[in-house]
Write a protein that holds these residues in place. Sequence first.
Motif, PDB file in Angstrom:
ATOM      1  N   LEU A  87     -35.049  39.994 -69.673  1.00  0.00           N
ATOM      2  CA  LEU A  87     -33.963  39.018 -69.641  1.00  0.00           C
ATOM      3  C   LEU A  87     -33.223  38.940 -70.971  1.00  0.00           C
ATOM      4  CD1 LEU A  87     -35.744  36.076 -67.768  1.00  0.00           C
ATOM      5  CD2 LEU A  87     -33.875  37.471 -66.872  1.00  0.00           C
ATOM      6  N   LEU A  88     -33.955  39.106 -72.076  1.00  0.00           N
ATOM      7  CA  LEU A  88     -33.370  38.934 -73.405  1.00  0.00           C
ATOM      8  C   LEU A  88     -32.905  40.247 -74.031  1.00  0.00           C
ATOM      9  CD1 LEU A  88     -35.963  36.349 -74.811  1.00  0.00           C
ATOM     10  CD2 LEU A  88     -33.711  35.886 -73.820  1.00  0.00           C
ATOM     11  N   ASP A  89     -33.116  41.357 -73.325  1.00  0.00           N
ATOM     12  CA  ASP A  89     -32.729  42.670 -73.850  1.00  0.00           C
ATOM     13  C   ASP A  89     -31.262  42.941 -73.511  1.00  0.00           C
ATOM     14  OD1 ASP A  89     -32.398  45.265 -74.625  1.00  0.00           O
ATOM     15  OD2 ASP A  89     -34.077  46.079 -73.469  1.00  0.00           O
ATOM     16  N   GLU A  90     -30.402  42.835 -74.501  1.00  0.00           N
ATOM     17  CA  GLU A  90     -28.964  43.006 -74.271  1.00  0.00           C
ATOM     18  C   GLU A  90     -28.593  44.456 -73.998  1.00  0.00           C
ATOM     19  OE1 GLU A  90     -26.925  41.321 -77.579  1.00  0.00           O
ATOM     20  OE2 GLU A  90     -27.506  39.247 -77.103  1.00  0.00           O
ATOM     21  N   THR A  91     -29.491  45.396 -74.300  1.00  0.00           N
ATOM     22  CA  THR A  91     -29.199  46.806 -74.057  1.00  0.00           C
ATOM     23  C   THR A  91     -29.632  47.243 -72.658  1.00  0.00           C
ATOM     24  OG1 THR A  91     -31.339  47.610 -74.900  1.00  0.00           O
ATOM     25  CG2 THR A  91     -29.570  47.253 -76.503  1.00  0.00           C
ATOM     26  N   PHE A  92     -30.375  46.379 -71.963  1.00  0.00           N
ATOM     27  CA  PHE A  92     -30.881  46.722 -70.629  1.00  0.00           C
ATOM     28  C   PHE A  92     -29.783  46.492 -69.597  1.00  0.00           C
ATOM     29  CE2 PHE A  92     -33.037  45.490 -66.650  1.00  0.00           C
ATOM     30  CZ  PHE A  92     -33.775  46.645 -66.434  1.00  0.00           C
ATOM     31  N   LYS A  93     -29.395  47.547 -68.882  1.00  0.00           N
ATOM     32  CA  LYS A  93     -28.305  47.436 -67.930  1.00  0.00           C
ATOM     33  C   LYS A  93     -28.522  48.415 -66.781  1.00  0.00           C
ATOM     34  CE  LYS A  93     -23.243  47.468 -67.600  1.00  0.00           C
ATOM     35  NZ  LYS A  93     -23.166  46.120 -67.005  1.00  0.00           N
ATOM     36  N   LEU A  94     -28.359  47.918 -65.558  1.00  0.00           N
ATOM     37  CA  LEU A  94     -28.481  48.768 -64.381  1.00  0.00           C
ATOM     38  C   LEU A  94     -27.220  49.599 -64.179  1.00  0.00           C
ATOM     39  CD1 LEU A  94     -29.977  46.379 -61.654  1.00  0.00           C
ATOM     40  CD2 LEU A  94     -31.200  47.836 -63.273  1.00  0.00           C
ATOM     41  N   LYS A  95     -27.401  50.825 -63.715  1.00  0.00           N
ATOM     42  CA  LYS A  95     -26.242  51.627 -63.320  1.00  0.00           C
ATOM     43  C   LYS A  95     -26.048  51.608 -61.804  1.00  0.00           C
ATOM     44  CE  LYS A  95     -28.665  56.106 -63.089  1.00  0.00           C
ATOM     45  NZ  LYS A  95     -28.667  57.498 -63.585  1.00  0.00           N
ATOM     46  N   SER A  96     -27.130  51.289 -61.060  1.00  0.00           N
ATOM     47  CA  SER A  96     -27.012  51.190 -59.603  1.00  0.00           C
ATOM     48  C   SER A  96     -28.094  50.262 -59.082  1.00  0.00           C
ATOM     49  CB  SER A  96     -27.145  52.578 -58.955  1.00  0.00           C
ATOM     50  OG  SER A  96     -28.441  53.098 -59.169  1.00  0.00           O
ATOM     51  N   GLY A  97     -27.898  49.820 -57.841  1.00  0.00           N
ATOM     52  CA  GLY A  97     -28.878  48.941 -57.225  1.00  0.00           C
ATOM     53  C   GLY A  97     -28.855  47.532 -57.805  1.00  0.00           C
ATOM     54  N   SER A  98     -29.852  46.756 -57.434  1.00  0.00           N
ATOM     55  CA  SER A  98     -29.952  45.364 -57.880  1.00  0.00           C
ATOM     56  C   SER A  98     -31.390  45.030 -58.261  1.00  0.00           C
ATOM     57  CB  SER A  98     -29.481  44.406 -56.772  1.00  0.00           C
ATOM     58  OG  SER A  98     -28.140  44.673 -56.406  1.00  0.00           O
TER      59      SER A  98
END
Length: 376
Positions: A87-98
């Motif tokens: 939740l706190l990782d600003e670099t964590f981002k999905l490219k697909s899915g949910s």
Amino acid sequence: MDKNEKMTDSEFPTPNSGKSIEDWLGQPIPRGDVSNVFLPVSESYAGIALKIPLQIQRGEKDGPVVFVTAALHGDELNGVGAIRELLLDETFKLKSGSLVLVPILNLLAFDRHSRYMPDRRDLNRCFPGSPGGSLASRVADNIFTELVGRCDYGIDLHTAAVRRTNYPNVRADMKDPKVAELAKTFGAEVIVDYAGAAGTLRREACLAGCPTIVLEGGEVWKVEPAIVETAVRGIKNVLRHLDMIDGDIEVPETQMIVNKTQWVRADHGGFLQYHARPGQVVEKDQPLATNSDLLGRENRLMVAPFDGVVIGMTTIPAVGPGQPVFHVGKLPKNTDADEVHESRQETESLEQRTVEDLSSNVLVIKHDDQRDMGRS
């Protein structure tokens, strides 16, 4: 399974209840966005709605929907720490899915620092629940309908029960190919092949068409760094395998699929001196603990029932007759204990760190080094 192998879009199952991730209780969840949602599951004595906070992260492209839950037992906090890392990782981002992140699933128990619901029921024995049942059953019904019903895969994070600790291990029904693939991809060193008790979230989710695994690791009321790191690594491994995020899948050199486990129990009351620690690979009849009286005059040796790995153990050295002391998983055939030990000696081995961290709160000495305590 090749660790870089990925599913094709055609292999992604459809949500099992037809509920969409794009709209949650009237709140639109757009692609590429991060949305905080509050799921009503019950009411207080004052009639005020009790809502579980969760976060939904969506990639720009279509893909599977994965839930990650923690604190289904309200005193099990290692999973909370792992989800908060994401939740706190600003670099964590999905490219697909949910991805649906639920840091506290059992808010009623969490507020009481308890494993159980206020009605003393275990929420993790009440799924899929009933809208007209007990408090726990109604909460389970809301969670199952609104959360599991929207998802294609699930990861449920747990710890050992009170006064015990677990070496991190995945619990999964390895007879189900989709669950087995999920378990192996997660990357835990130990996988316990078990479908789960009736009424557990993972068993009922699997039966409903949402392959789900459990991670067990560490103790209650703690956030342990090595356990959190294990959980975060495993979650990201699964997301990478499903092509939801970029990166390489990280798995240990050796994975042990355990089909049989046994609790070694005390025959007498006494005080324990431990000779083994969580995660240790042991041989049949190897000393696990010495159980002596308070003056050290009666030494009763507790030994491993077979060649195995220590999955869990008590953290309370005072023991009574019949109480569980060591949880041992039988080593699979062709598992070389020396190879497991050597693989852990690699630089910055997460498995070795975990073993060392989990044994730091108990005094462990080799049986051969124990002084003569006056055997009678």
